[in-house]
Write a protein that holds these residues in place. Structure first.
Motif, PDB file in Angstrom:
ATOM      1  N   ALA B  81       0.828  -1.205   0.000  1.00 23.14           N
ATOM      2  CA  ALA B  81       0.000   0.000   0.000  1.00 23.14           C
ATOM      3  C   ALA B  81       0.868   1.263   0.000  1.00 23.14           C
ATOM      4  N   GLY B  82       2.188   1.109   0.006  1.00 21.27           N
ATOM      5  CA  GLY B  82       3.083   2.265   0.089  1.00 21.27           C
ATOM      6  C   GLY B  82       2.926   3.006   1.397  1.00 21.27           C
ATOM      7  N   GLN B 142      -0.106   7.111   5.233  1.00 16.90           N
ATOM      8  CA  GLN B 142       0.377   7.374   3.884  1.00 16.90           C
ATOM      9  C   GLN B 142       1.821   7.857   3.907  1.00 16.90           C
ATOM     10  N   ALA B 143       2.632   7.295   3.009  1.00 16.93           N
ATOM     11  CA  ALA B 143       4.000   7.789   2.842  1.00 16.93           C
ATOM     12  C   ALA B 143       3.998   8.913   1.816  1.00 16.93           C
ATOM     13  N   GLY B 144       3.166   8.787   0.802  1.00 18.63           N
ATOM     14  CA  GLY B 144       3.022   9.825  -0.211  1.00 18.63           C
ATOM     15  C   GLY B 144       1.677  10.507  -0.040  1.00 18.63           C
ATOM     16  N   ARG B 145       1.070  10.933  -1.143  1.00 16.46           N
ATOM     17  CA  ARG B 145      -0.206  11.638  -1.005  1.00 16.46           C
ATOM     18  C   ARG B 145      -1.403  10.702  -1.043  1.00 16.46           C
ATOM     19  N   ARG B 207      10.521  -0.156   2.626  1.00 18.22           N
ATOM     20  CA  ARG B 207      11.185   1.026   2.050  1.00 18.22           C
ATOM     21  C   ARG B 207      10.927   1.145   0.559  1.00 18.22           C
ATOM     22  N   ALA B 208      10.823   0.002  -0.124  1.00 17.68           N
ATOM     23  CA  ALA B 208      10.510   0.036  -1.559  1.00 17.68           C
ATOM     24  C   ALA B 208       9.097   0.579  -1.774  1.00 17.68           C
ATOM     25  N   GLY B 209       8.150   0.104  -0.971  1.00 21.44           N
ATOM     26  CA  GLY B 209       6.764   0.582  -1.093  1.00 21.44           C
ATOM     27  C   GLY B 209       6.665   2.075  -0.853  1.00 21.44           C
ATOM     28  N   ILE B 210       7.387   2.564   0.153  1.00 20.85           N
ATOM     29  CA  ILE B 210       7.360   3.998   0.474  1.00 20.85           C
ATOM     30  C   ILE B 210       7.962   4.815  -0.670  1.00 20.85           C
ATOM     31  N   ALA B 211       9.087   4.338  -1.224  1.00 21.15           N
ATOM     32  CA  ALA B 211       9.726   5.071  -2.329  1.00 21.15           C
ATOM     33  C   ALA B 211       8.799   5.130  -3.543  1.00 21.15           C
ATOM     34  N   ILE B 212       8.126   4.038  -3.850  1.00 16.87           N
ATOM     35  CA  ILE B 212       7.200   4.015  -4.993  1.00 16.87           C
ATOM     36  C   ILE B 212       6.024   4.964  -4.739  1.00 16.87           C
ATOM     37  N   ALA B 213       5.473   4.937  -3.504  1.00 17.58           N
ATOM     38  CA  ALA B 213       4.329   5.803  -3.181  1.00 17.58           C
ATOM     39  C   ALA B 213       4.709   7.273  -3.295  1.00 17.58           C
ATOM     40  N   LYS B 214       5.936   7.618  -2.900  1.00 22.60           N
ATOM     41  CA  LYS B 214       6.360   9.016  -2.945  1.00 22.60           C
ATOM     42  C   LYS B 214       6.639   9.485  -4.363  1.00 22.60           C
ATOM     43  N   LEU B 215       7.310   8.627  -5.149  1.00 24.08           N
ATOM     44  CA  LEU B 215       7.836   9.074  -6.440  1.00 24.08           C
ATOM     45  C   LEU B 215       6.944   8.718  -7.619  1.00 24.08           C
ATOM     46  N   ALA B 216       6.102   7.708  -7.448  1.00 24.96           N
ATOM     47  CA  ALA B 216       5.234   7.297  -8.564  1.00 24.96           C
ATOM     48  C   ALA B 216       3.872   6.894  -8.012  1.00 24.96           C
ATOM     49  N   PRO B 217       3.122   7.880  -7.473  1.00 27.84           N
ATOM     50  CA  PRO B 217       1.880   7.563  -6.756  1.00 27.84           C
ATOM     51  C   PRO B 217       0.776   6.978  -7.647  1.00 27.84           C
TER      52      PRO B 217
END
Lengths: 350, 350
Positions: B81-82, B142-145, B207-217
């Protein structure tokens, strides 16, 4: 059509038939890795296991009752916190030969109780296993300005039980359990229907918890799951091994300044006739059995404002706040003047 | 001293030894009916069962590994789920003869993984039972938006797998499981240490999920728990019974406009040597076994911005985004030009 669950998807069809898919609390629909949920600033959260041959027996539980009770015992934890339920996850361990119709009855028992509290099922898990089992996680929001908790009692505080019927059903679920175990479902239900129903279909006191949280937020509150004899020391700030809870939790503001105790007054005539009849048949003392109890799922409270109890009763129909005694600094639990331990009266004089 | 749990309190002493009592997420201390938790506006929440002889065997799992994996498979759902993990509840079913030292090892395996993610244990339940079992509920913010989800894929999107090692460990946990089942722990660990470790001690890709959520939501993401062959159709919006997920969830915005399919390209030399060796010994096709997989706990994603994958890799050390193919409108899963179903290649040509 064969009466069995043919696939995980078949199970999900049953779930969707029993539980609404969309509710305001859910930001996404069921079916992903996680549920997305809207949240208030603070929640209270509880998880409980409900396992075959540990917490229930299929010999005298219907599947409807299993589904109901698994959720009810979790709702009771929220009632004790004075919380408004928001949602729950259900994890189900299902033996392979369980009929599909039985699973549907289990879900029906759970979903009807959930619907009565506007409570959405947000997710969960399904697995095979040798014995039927449920693990429910449930959460809720504050009904008043804070959640209610155990501890913080002081000498002189009034002890009360919030219950949904009169006379006080303390110990009634215990009478139901022992009757079901010894007589079987049919005979026990004929002889002691109220007692059996207490054990099979407990009624979580959500509305009572909410009324107490709103009107008397300084009340110490917990639900009676292990019986008054074991739970009262916990309310007073002692856990069941006799250690002070504040030692465990390093919480100086909740540390009792003195060694707390309680004086309880209970007479036979305050207790349910089916408890009295069971004790007569079994040669047991009704007050002792009521205090030993277990799975009562009533609320046990302590307050320094007993005058509020009438106001609380008036707030929500259908429950009663019954004063059972007072907190003191004796370090002992006394019932009708006799010392009481977790196994009953220590010096039992009839 | 006898090596057994003597009381619920004795168990709580072990819990307190392994897990911190206070964290910013918790508004109250463990030990009440409910945990009080501070919450963000939205959370994602997941529950999973982890049961003896269904999900693990004590014949070749250490108790440390059981505790680790029970939490790891739940963390993997948050990774998908990021999300940033916030807390978890643990419900433990414990057979009576379980040694106290074994319980401590189980808690140790769980607490070390929890500590690596700053993840507090907020509550739970303990019960006896015939077989060891765990039920964990876990939540995150949420790590991203927004949280990442399955679905929303379009023809032309790039399919990738986020993994924590090279070569691609797809199917490696499967090789570990079959090796442990057929050879026992000692021999399997000698012959295929990486494969066994994949099965026994999976590493959730938070950490991979968080990076994906931040950079490619806008990425569609899920974790590979049932193997690529069963999980890819779910990512594309079809559940495993072949029904469109949107039929189940009434979510028109996620309904695929066309019948989605995928073309996957995988060569033996992209796969782990221990998978190749196991397939050689067993007369199996490595690509087929990699795609069947199971319990990989890698992340499977679909994006229309494949140029972001390098940026995502750079964001967090220690994981890789490996392109494995493309989404198309064929309605079929093709692997190296051959049709692939949930049981393997339909027309397998060696």
């Amino acid at each position: 059509m064969v009466d069995r669950i043919t696939s995980e998807n078949d199970f999900l069809v049953l779930v969707d038939r029993c539980f609404d898919l969309t509710t305001p609390h859910q930001l996404s629909l069921r079916g992903d890795d996680c549920a997305e949920l809207a949240m208030p600033e603070a929640i209270c959260l509880s998880s409980d296991l409900f396992l075959e041959d540990v917490h229930f027996r299929t010999a005298y539980f219907s599947f409807y009752e299993i589904g109901h009770k698994a959720l009810a015992v979790n709702l009771s934890d929220l009632a004790a916190a004075g919380a408004v339920p928001l949602g729950f996850n259900m994890n189900l361990i299902l033996p392979a030969p369980t009929p599909r119709s039985a699973v549907e009855q289990l879900l029906r028992g759970m979903s009807e109780l959930a619907a009565a509290h506007n409570l959405p099922l947000t997710g969960g898990d399904l697995s095979q296993g040798q014995k039927l089992g449920l693990c429910i996680s449930i959460w809720g929001k504050q009904a008043g300005r804070k959640f209610l908790r155990r501890g913080g009692c002081r000498p002189g505080d009034t002890l009360f039980i919030a219950a949904d019927s009169r006379p006080l059903p303390l110990g009634l679920a215990r009478a139901g359990l022992y009757s079901l175990e010894s007589l079987g479902r049919g005979n026990a239900l004929s002889l002691a229907p109220d007692a059996c129903k207490r054990h099979l279909l407990p009624n979580p006191l959500i509305r009572a918890g909410i009324a107490i949280a709103k009107l008397a937020p300084e009340t110490a509150l917990m639900d009676l799951s292990d019986g008054l004899a074991r739970d009262l020391p916990r309310l007073l700030g002692y856990n069941h091994a006799g250690l002070s809870l504040n030692k465990r939790t390093h919480s100086p503001e909740h540390a009792p300044a003195v060694s707390l105790g309680a004086e309880i007054a209970l007479t036979d005539c305050a207790l349910h006739p089916e408890l009295l009849a069971w004790c007569r048949r079994s040669g047991l003392n009704p007050v002792e059995q009521a205090v030993l109890g277990g799975e009562d799922y009533l609320l046990l409270g302590s307050t320094d404002k007993p005058e509020l109890l009438k106001t609380i009763e008036a707030e929500a129909d259908g429950f009663y706040c019954l004063v059972i005694g007072k907190v003191n600094d004796s370090g002992m639990i006394m019932v009708n003047g006799n010392e009481f331990s977790q196994t009953g009266f220590d010096h039992f004089s009839g």
